[in-house]
Write a protein that holds these residues in place. Structure first.
Motif, short mmCIF file in Angstrom:
data_model
loop_
_atom_site.label_atom_id
_atom_site.label_comp_id
_atom_site.label_asym_id
_atom_site.label_seq_id
_atom_site.Cartn_x
_atom_site.Cartn_y
_atom_site.Cartn_z
N HIS A 167 41.99 42.72 33.98
CA HIS A 167 40.89 43.80 33.57
C HIS A 167 41.53 45.07 33.07
O HIS A 167 42.52 45.37 33.25
CB HIS A 167 40.06 44.16 34.93
CG HIS A 167 39.58 43.11 35.53
ND1 HIS A 167 38.84 42.07 34.93
CD2 HIS A 167 39.89 42.52 36.73
CE1 HIS A 167 38.50 40.93 35.75
NE2 HIS A 167 39.26 41.23 37.05
N CYS A 181 41.13 35.57 37.71
CA CYS A 181 40.45 36.03 36.53
C CYS A 181 41.27 36.72 35.60
O CYS A 181 42.18 37.31 36.19
CB CYS A 181 39.25 36.90 37.13
SG CYS A 181 39.53 38.03 38.35
N SER A 182 40.90 36.90 34.66
CA SER A 182 41.83 37.66 33.45
C SER A 182 41.96 39.15 33.89
O SER A 182 41.01 39.78 34.45
CB SER A 182 41.18 37.62 32.22
OG SER A 182 39.86 38.04 32.28
N GLN A 239 29.01 44.14 32.60
CA GLN A 239 30.36 43.94 31.89
C GLN A 239 31.15 45.17 32.14
O GLN A 239 30.83 46.28 32.48
CB GLN A 239 30.09 43.99 30.36
CG GLN A 239 29.47 42.55 29.86
CD GLN A 239 30.52 41.69 29.63
OE1 GLN A 239 31.57 41.71 30.06
NE2 GLN A 239 30.19 40.52 28.84
N LEU A 240 32.40 44.81 32.00
CA LEU A 240 33.57 45.96 32.48
C LEU A 240 33.75 46.64 31.13
O LEU A 240 34.17 45.91 30.39
CB LEU A 240 34.53 45.33 33.22
CG LEU A 240 35.52 46.40 33.38
CD1 LEU A 240 34.83 47.67 34.40
CD2 LEU A 240 36.58 45.95 34.35
N PRO A 273 46.38 34.76 38.32
CA PRO A 273 45.15 35.52 38.70
C PRO A 273 43.80 34.88 38.29
O PRO A 273 43.83 34.38 37.27
CB PRO A 273 45.24 36.72 37.78
CG PRO A 273 46.92 36.99 37.54
CD PRO A 273 47.49 35.66 37.70
N HIS A 284 42.46 48.61 33.17
CA HIS A 284 42.58 49.19 34.18
C HIS A 284 42.54 50.81 33.44
O HIS A 284 43.40 51.00 32.75
CB HIS A 284 43.79 48.88 35.00
CG HIS A 284 43.80 47.81 35.84
ND1 HIS A 284 44.63 47.15 36.45
CD2 HIS A 284 42.57 46.79 35.82
CE1 HIS A 284 44.22 46.04 37.02
NE2 HIS A 284 43.03 45.95 36.56
N PRO A 285 41.43 51.50 33.82
CA PRO A 285 41.49 52.78 33.29
C PRO A 285 42.75 53.45 33.43
O PRO A 285 43.49 53.37 34.30
CB PRO A 285 40.52 53.53 34.29
CG PRO A 285 40.26 52.42 35.24
CD PRO A 285 40.79 51.37 34.77
#
Lengths: 138, 138
Positions: free
Chosen positions: B17, B14-15, B137-138, B12, B19-20
DNA sequence: TATACACTTGCACAAATATGCAAGTGTATG
DNA sequence: CATACACTTGCATATTTGTGCAAGTGTATA
């Protein structure tokens, strides 16, 4: 008979046909129909639908999606672009990355509904047409 | 199609994320996705969608639909053919006429859902339009 | 059986899409 | 500031649709 004296004579001309159970008045104004059609159309592609199903799990960046789907980044980006055009997905930048996720709960419901129907055998007479089997959290 | 010569760096980019939380497990098997996509696609046209909305009111014969929609009979027939191909509508002969109606409750639900969503401006987590993709930011 | 209906299909075309590749944009970093 | 990333877009092309028109099929009726 039914001559072409066209007009909003929403009266069945052939014969009084039976009406199935559920008769809710659907929003059929030009704009709603148009918008709804666009949404359905956008969802109407296996590749995009797969992408959406993936996004239903959470937020992903384009690269991740490309890797998982085994497609070129540009291809994924294009597909997301189509979905974005109809507000089906939403994006936000996160440093170098751009994270995509479903636009809202409604979209999730719609897709969940469609997939559920598609995976089940036909003729499933759900009693409640309003509240669909869509109350899953995102 | 085409075989992809995509980079096999299955990492991936990116790292992962956050996930809700949880999601309903959507049926994403090849077959369901394929079928679902076909259905959505069939619904994804204003003219056909209008037709479906009409059929949600009950059963109609082709001539009636043509009159009401102000289209040629052949045109309506063609559209119904597309819908029939994906089991969205059902038909049965009634003397000289052929009556069309929605295939099942699920279809009604799906369309009702879509139209409902399309008619409410609602829940739009706003302006993700094109503009600000500013770092968040997430 | 011959006719009139009520639909359906075959075709030819214009229009909308999907996709791969290459070039371009925007951000973080060295 | 120059580079490397991570995406996005512009293009050209191959397909897939959406019609309209005309001919064809199936059913009821005189």
């Amino acid at each position: 008979m039914y001559s072409k004296s066209v007009k909003e004579t929403l009266q069945p001309a052939c014969s009084p046909h039976d009406h199935p159970g559920s008769q809710a008045t659907l929003p059929v104004d030009e704009q709603s129909v148009e918008r709804c059609a666009r949404i359905f159309r956008a969802l109407g592609d296996p590749a995009r639908l797969r992408l959406i199903a993936r996004l239903a799990q959470g937020a992903f960046c384009v690269g991740e999606l490309a890797t998982v789907e085994q497609e070129a980044v540009a291809t994924i980006s294009q597909r997301l672009r189509v979905l974005r055009a109809d507000n089906i997905v939403r994006r936000k930048r996160d440093g170098k990355h751009v994270l995509y996720s479903l636009a809202d709960q409604h979209m999730f419901d719609l897709v969940a509904n469609g997939l559920a129907h598609a995976s089940e055998p036909a003729t499933h007479t759900t009693s409640n047409s309003e509240a669909s089997l869509a109350s899953v959290q995102l």
